[in-house]
Design an enzyme around this catalytic site. Structure first.
Site, mmCIF file in Angstrom:
data_model
loop_
_atom_site.group_PDB
_atom_site.id
_atom_site.type_symbol
_atom_site.label_atom_id
_atom_site.label_comp_id
_atom_site.label_asym_id
_atom_site.label_seq_id
_atom_site.Cartn_x
_atom_site.Cartn_y
_atom_site.Cartn_z
ATOM 1 N N ALA A 255 29.129 -14.071 51.476
ATOM 2 C CA ALA A 255 27.852 -13.392 51.692
ATOM 3 C C ALA A 255 27.643 -13.046 53.168
ATOM 4 O O ALA A 255 27.167 -11.962 53.503
ATOM 5 C CB ALA A 255 26.705 -14.262 51.183
ATOM 6 N N ASP A 257 29.967 -12.503 55.373
ATOM 7 C CA ASP A 257 30.879 -11.406 55.719
ATOM 8 C C ASP A 257 30.335 -10.078 55.195
ATOM 9 O O ASP A 257 30.437 -9.047 55.869
ATOM 10 C CB ASP A 257 32.264 -11.671 55.128
ATOM 11 C CG ASP A 257 32.858 -12.980 55.612
ATOM 12 O OD1 ASP A 257 32.630 -13.329 56.785
ATOM 13 O OD2 ASP A 257 33.549 -13.642 54.816
#
Length: 315
Positions: A255, A257
């Site tokens: 998430a 990233d």
């Protein structure tokens, strides 16, 4: 090239059943890696992205290269090492809690990446160089490579995007703090979490984190607040941007990233900071809808539908 990034990617084995790994007999194979996650997410959002690393000259390395190339990411600068293996990781799942993660990456091919492995012209060609603290933690040679890449980027007007991504399984905070703080001083765009603000600045107050890192020289700080969204700060403005609620996330890994990729996508599309943050929140939320580190990253059309608005258009 719009974005160039580099770092370790590993083969991920996701259990097909919950419970301790000693009772799990079947796994699904995928890939994991913060930098390749960002590259894949940006490619799905429609951007020209390059990712490179060192991989073992083995079937796992070939698999990683094929998957990332298949997502539309340029992998032409990958180096293979016949002497070292590609890293692996296993997840261990229990109901509705974040999975345990077990790494098998010591002495991996990627940990030996060095200054000599960098294609400096490739880095110069980018608009943004995205790096993470994970690569800094892999080895002294990898750390030197990160600093050389930053030096090259800054001398050629390439923006530096940095996610501290502090992994205490890789290094202790006393070793990590001065190295990460040195990079933060050179970063243009910074993506800390509240927990990282606490480790680095001694506070988990998002406003203090934002202002503290701005005072160190960053141009833009986007503090990740999980389901609450994010706090963005620059010298011109600050804003608290609400997130998107996912009632029962399948997997929260990736998430952050996705958030970074969404924000960088907004910057590349010339969105203002609030619009970039809204896009980042949406991509990060969508990443949690699917089991796996990168499988949930959306296309640009998909994220627009998820957000329920049509203000995001190419300009």
């Amino acid at each position: 090239m719009e974005v160039v990034t580099f770092g370790e990617s590993m083969v991920l084995f996701n259990p097909d059943a919950n419970g301790p790994l000693r009772y799990v007999h079947h796994f699904s194979k995928s890939i994991a890696g913060a930098e390749s996650n960002v590259a894949i997410a940006l490619a799905r959002l429609g951007h020209e992205v390059g990712w490179f690393s060192k991989l073992g000259e083995d079937e796992f390395g070939r698999y990683i290269q094929a998957v990332i190339r298949g997502e539309g990411v340029d992998v032409s600068k990958i180096i293979t090492d016949p002497e070292k293996n590609t890293g692996l990781l296993f997840k261990e799942r229990f109901v509705h809690v974040n999975p345990n993660v077990y790494y098998y990456r010591k002495h991996s091919a990627a940990s030996s990446i060095s200054v000599e492995d960098l294609d400096l012209e490739y880095i110069k060609s980018a608009k943004i160089l995205h790096i993470t603290g994970i690569t800094l933690a892999l080895s002294d040679t990898a750390r030197n490579a990160v600093f050389k890449a930053i030096e090259t980027a800054k001398s050629n007007d390439v923006l530096i995007s940095f996610d501290p991504n502090i992994r205490l399984k890789l290094w202790g905070i006393e070793e990590a703090r001065p190295v990460i703080m040195e990079v933060i001083k050179m970063a243009d765009i910074l993506f800390p979490g509240k927990d990282e603000g606490k480790l680095l600045l001694g506070t988990d107050d998002h406003r203090e984190i934002g202002r503290g890192f701005l005072d160190m020289g960053c141009k833009i700080v986007a503090v990740k607040l999980g389901k609450e969204g994010c706090y963005i700060a620059s010298r011109e403005r600050e804003d608290l941007v609400a997130g998107y609620i996912v009632e029962k996330p399948e997997d929260t890994v990736g998430a952050g990233d996705g958030f970074a990729a969404g924000f960088l996508s907004g910057i590349l599309r010339n969105f203002n900071l609030r619009q970039s943050a809204q896009l980042a929140n949406a991509v990060g939320a969508m990443a949690t809808l699917v089991k796996g580190d990168m499988e949930g990253f959306p296309t640009f059309d998909q994220v627009k539908k998820f957000m329920g608005i049509e203000i995001y258009i190419d300009r």
